[in-house]
Design a protein around this motif. Structure first.
Motif, PDB file in Angstrom:
ATOM      1  N   ALA A   1       0.850  -1.205   0.000  1.00  0.00           N
ATOM      2  CA  ALA A   1       0.000   0.000   0.000  1.00  0.00           C
ATOM      3  C   ALA A   1       0.875   1.241   0.000  1.00  0.00           C
ATOM      4  O   ALA A   1       1.950   1.252   0.599  1.00  0.00           O
ATOM      5  N   ARG A   2       0.398   2.237  -0.711  1.00  0.00           N
ATOM      6  CA  ARG A   2       1.081   3.534  -0.697  1.00  0.00           C
ATOM      7  C   ARG A   2       0.312   4.454   0.258  1.00  0.00           C
ATOM      8  O   ARG A   2      -0.896   4.624   0.108  1.00  0.00           O
ATOM      9  N   LEU A   3       1.030   5.008   1.232  1.00  0.00           N
ATOM     10  CA  LEU A   3       0.363   5.714   2.333  1.00  0.00           C
ATOM     11  C   LEU A   3       0.758   7.182   2.389  1.00  0.00           C
ATOM     12  O   LEU A   3       1.863   7.553   1.987  1.00  0.00           O
ATOM     13  N   CYS A   4      -0.169   7.966   2.913  1.00  0.00           N
ATOM     14  CA  CYS A   4       0.109   9.388   3.074  1.00  0.00           C
ATOM     15  C   CYS A   4      -0.268   9.829   4.491  1.00  0.00           C
ATOM     16  O   CYS A   4      -1.441   9.831   4.850  1.00  0.00           O
ATOM     17  N   ALA A   5       0.746  10.170   5.263  1.00  0.00           N
ATOM     18  CA  ALA A   5       0.529  10.770   6.586  1.00  0.00           C
ATOM     19  C   ALA A   5       1.733  11.660   6.859  1.00  0.00           C
ATOM     20  O   ALA A   5       2.867  11.192   6.829  1.00  0.00           O
ATOM     21  N   HIS A   6       1.478  12.914   7.046  1.00  0.00           N
ATOM     22  CA  HIS A   6       2.585  13.861   7.251  1.00  0.00           C
ATOM     23  C   HIS A   6       2.234  14.815   8.387  1.00  0.00           C
ATOM     24  O   HIS A   6       1.048  14.983   8.724  1.00  0.00           O
TER      25      HIS A   6
ATOM     26  N   PHE B   1      -0.147   4.792  13.023  1.00  0.00           N
ATOM     27  CA  PHE B   1       0.266   5.397  11.754  1.00  0.00           C
ATOM     28  C   PHE B   1      -0.659   4.944  10.617  1.00  0.00           C
ATOM     29  O   PHE B   1      -1.123   5.758   9.817  1.00  0.00           O
ATOM     30  N   LEU B   2      -0.945   3.631  10.607  1.00  0.00           N
ATOM     31  CA  LEU B   2      -1.783   3.104   9.530  1.00  0.00           C
ATOM     32  C   LEU B   2      -3.212   3.653   9.615  1.00  0.00           C
ATOM     33  O   LEU B   2      -3.859   3.893   8.600  1.00  0.00           O
ATOM     34  N   ARG B   3      -3.683   3.848  10.844  1.00  0.00           N
ATOM     35  CA  ARG B   3      -5.040   4.403  11.000  1.00  0.00           C
ATOM     36  C   ARG B   3      -5.079   5.866  10.564  1.00  0.00           C
ATOM     37  O   ARG B   3      -6.092   6.349  10.066  1.00  0.00           O
ATOM     38  N   THR B   4      -3.979   6.566  10.793  1.00  0.00           N
ATOM     39  CA  THR B   4      -3.944   7.994  10.439  1.00  0.00           C
ATOM     40  C   THR B   4      -3.802   8.191   8.929  1.00  0.00           C
ATOM     41  O   THR B   4      -4.371   9.115   8.354  1.00  0.00           O
ATOM     42  N   ALA B   5      -3.034   7.312   8.308  1.00  0.00           N
ATOM     43  CA  ALA B   5      -2.647   7.541   6.906  1.00  0.00           C
ATOM     44  C   ALA B   5      -3.826   7.333   5.957  1.00  0.00           C
ATOM     45  O   ALA B   5      -4.704   6.509   6.193  1.00  0.00           O
TER      46      ALA B   5
ATOM     47  N   GLU C   1       6.935   7.571  14.316  1.00  0.00           N
ATOM     48  CA  GLU C   1       5.575   7.073  14.541  1.00  0.00           C
ATOM     49  C   GLU C   1       5.464   5.606  14.126  1.00  0.00           C
ATOM     50  O   GLU C   1       4.835   4.803  14.823  1.00  0.00           O
ATOM     51  N   ILE C   2       6.092   5.243  13.027  1.00  0.00           N
ATOM     52  CA  ILE C   2       6.047   3.842  12.589  1.00  0.00           C
ATOM     53  C   ILE C   2       6.760   2.947  13.602  1.00  0.00           C
ATOM     54  O   ILE C   2       6.275   1.874  13.962  1.00  0.00           O
ATOM     55  N   ARG C   3       7.917   3.400  14.070  1.00  0.00           N
ATOM     56  CA  ARG C   3       8.680   2.598  15.026  1.00  0.00           C
ATOM     57  C   ARG C   3       7.925   2.441  16.343  1.00  0.00           C
ATOM     58  O   ARG C   3       7.958   1.399  16.982  1.00  0.00           O
ATOM     59  N   HIS C   4       7.217   3.506  16.720  1.00  0.00           N
ATOM     60  CA  HIS C   4       6.584   3.507  18.040  1.00  0.00           C
ATOM     61  C   HIS C   4       5.213   2.834  18.019  1.00  0.00           C
ATOM     62  O   HIS C   4       4.890   2.033  18.896  1.00  0.00           O
ATOM     63  N   ASP C   5       4.389   3.179  17.016  1.00  0.00           N
ATOM     64  CA  ASP C   5       3.014   2.674  17.003  1.00  0.00           C
ATOM     65  C   ASP C   5       2.527   2.627  15.556  1.00  0.00           C
ATOM     66  O   ASP C   5       1.863   3.547  15.077  1.00  0.00           O
ATOM     67  N   GLU C   6       2.899   1.572  14.887  1.00  0.00           N
ATOM     68  CA  GLU C   6       2.600   1.540  13.450  1.00  0.00           C
ATOM     69  C   GLU C   6       1.110   1.415  13.176  1.00  0.00           C
ATOM     70  O   GLU C   6       0.630   1.882  12.142  1.00  0.00           O
ATOM     71  N   ASP C   7       0.359   0.791  14.081  1.00  0.00           N
ATOM     72  CA  ASP C   7      -1.093   0.720  13.870  1.00  0.00           C
ATOM     73  C   ASP C   7      -1.698   2.116  13.863  1.00  0.00           C
ATOM     74  O   ASP C   7      -2.587   2.420  13.059  1.00  0.00           O
TER      75      ASP C   7
ATOM     76  N   GLY D   1      -3.538  12.457   7.885  1.00  0.00           N
ATOM     77  CA  GLY D   1      -3.617  11.800   6.592  1.00  0.00           C
ATOM     78  C   GLY D   1      -3.636  12.835   5.479  1.00  0.00           C
ATOM     79  O   GLY D   1      -4.202  13.907   5.629  1.00  0.00           O
ATOM     80  N   GLY D   2      -3.002  12.528   4.401  1.00  0.00           N
ATOM     81  CA  GLY D   2      -2.909  13.517   3.306  1.00  0.00           C
ATOM     82  C   GLY D   2      -3.461  12.958   2.017  1.00  0.00           C
ATOM     83  O   GLY D   2      -4.014  11.888   1.974  1.00  0.00           O
TER      84      GLY D   2
END
Lengths: 217, 89
Positions: free
Chosen positions: A165-170, A202-206, A194-200, B88-89
């Motif tokens: 998957a290609r993800l976008c979270a900034h 990150f995935l929910r945000t992206a 964020e990925i190292r600490h809590d990747e879930d 998210g962007g």
């Protein structure tokens, strides 16, 4: 059938094309009786353009066109003071732009330095050689952070290394005093942390730009 | 507490904590001596101001083995990074 001795006057309405026959000896100072009322400026514009194309042979339209073109355009001549003021304003704008540009370049360099301080040798080499680096998430999934802007630059990888998957979270814009985004290096650092600490999280945000996410608990 | 505006990271110095605030200029570093009460208080005050501004705090190490999102000041933290939250962007 066209009538002899009459100028054909053709114009469009929204529903039909109408042809009027105007007497050749018609006095144009009179108010034309064929004027239409249009319901919106858009229709007026459409009517004008369409009509002017269709009736270029019409005497009245010709006169409008000729008059339009013959109306002399005389640009206002600026006084020396106005010219000087304009040049000074442009110089100020250039200086502001240059200063902002230099600040951005410096900020990018600082952000890159900070990022590299958190990367191991392998990640650093990958970043410098290929413009990306790999991160292992808190749940063991692998990610590739591509050094290409900060939107849609994170790939979640499958076990075989292909992109799942290609993800976008900034990071958001810093609160308060600026309208600018963080420099890219800082954004990549925060994505990595964020990925190292809590990747879930990150995935929910992206937002997912391509592919699909694994099931999250 | 010393403020270093956008200076490159240095090796960890024993007894010294660093708050790194990310912003559009890159980052601003604030260094405090863990053994000085005054500096610890100043760092705590900065921490609280940043949290109030809506920034996220991360207590981090270079190796990433102790990364943690924190909401209260930890005087023993090696390095605290403040950043706007991700969206998210």
């Amino acid at each position: 059938m066209p009538q002899t001795g009459y100028w054909p006057q053709q114009y469009y309405t929204t529903s039909a094309t109408t042809t009027n026959y105007i007497p050749a000896n018609y006095t144009w100072s009179q108010t034309p009786s064929y004027q239409t009322t249009v319901s919106s400026p858009d229709l007026a514009w459409l009517n004008w353009n369409t009509t002017s194309t269709i009736i270029t042979q019409n005497t009245y339209a010709n006169q409008v066109w000729i008059q339009w073109n013959q109306t002399p355009y005389t640009p206002r001549v600026l006084t020396p003071e106005e010219v000087a003021e304009m040049e000074a304003r442009e110089a100020r704008q250039r200086a502001i732009y240059e200063e902002r540009n230099q600040r951005r370049v410096a900020a990018r360099a600082r952000a890159r330095t900070l990022l590299e301080d958190f990367l191991d040798d392998e990640q650093k080499a990958e970043l410098n050689r290929h413009g990306r680096f790999y991160v292992t998430g808190s749940k063991g999934r692998r990610y590739c952070i591509r050094a290409e802007g900060q939107s849609g630059n994170v790939d979640l990888l499958k076990a075989d290394g292909t992109v799942q998957a290609r993800l976008c979270a900034h990071p958001r814009r810093p609160p308060g005093d600026t309208y600018e985004m963080l420099p890219e290096g800082d954004a990549w650092l925060m994505q990595m942390i964020e990925i190292r600490h809590d990747e879930d999280h990150f995935l929910r945000t992206a937002n997912v730009h391509r592919g699909s996410l694994p099931a999250l608990v | 507490m010393t403020t270093l505006v956008a200076e490159a990271n240095k090796e960890e110095i024993p007894g010294v904590g660093v708050i790194v605030v990310l912003d559009h200029s890159g980052d601003t570093k604030h260094i405090w001596d863990r053994n000085s009460e005054a500096e610890v208080e100043e760092a705590r005050s900065l921490f609280d101001r940043m949290i109030k501004r809506g920034m996220q705090a991360w207590s981090v190490t270079r190796k990433g083995d102790k990364d943690a999102r924190i909401t209260t000041f930890d005087p023993q933290a090696e390095k605290i990074i403040f950043s706007p939250a991700l969206q998210g962007g």
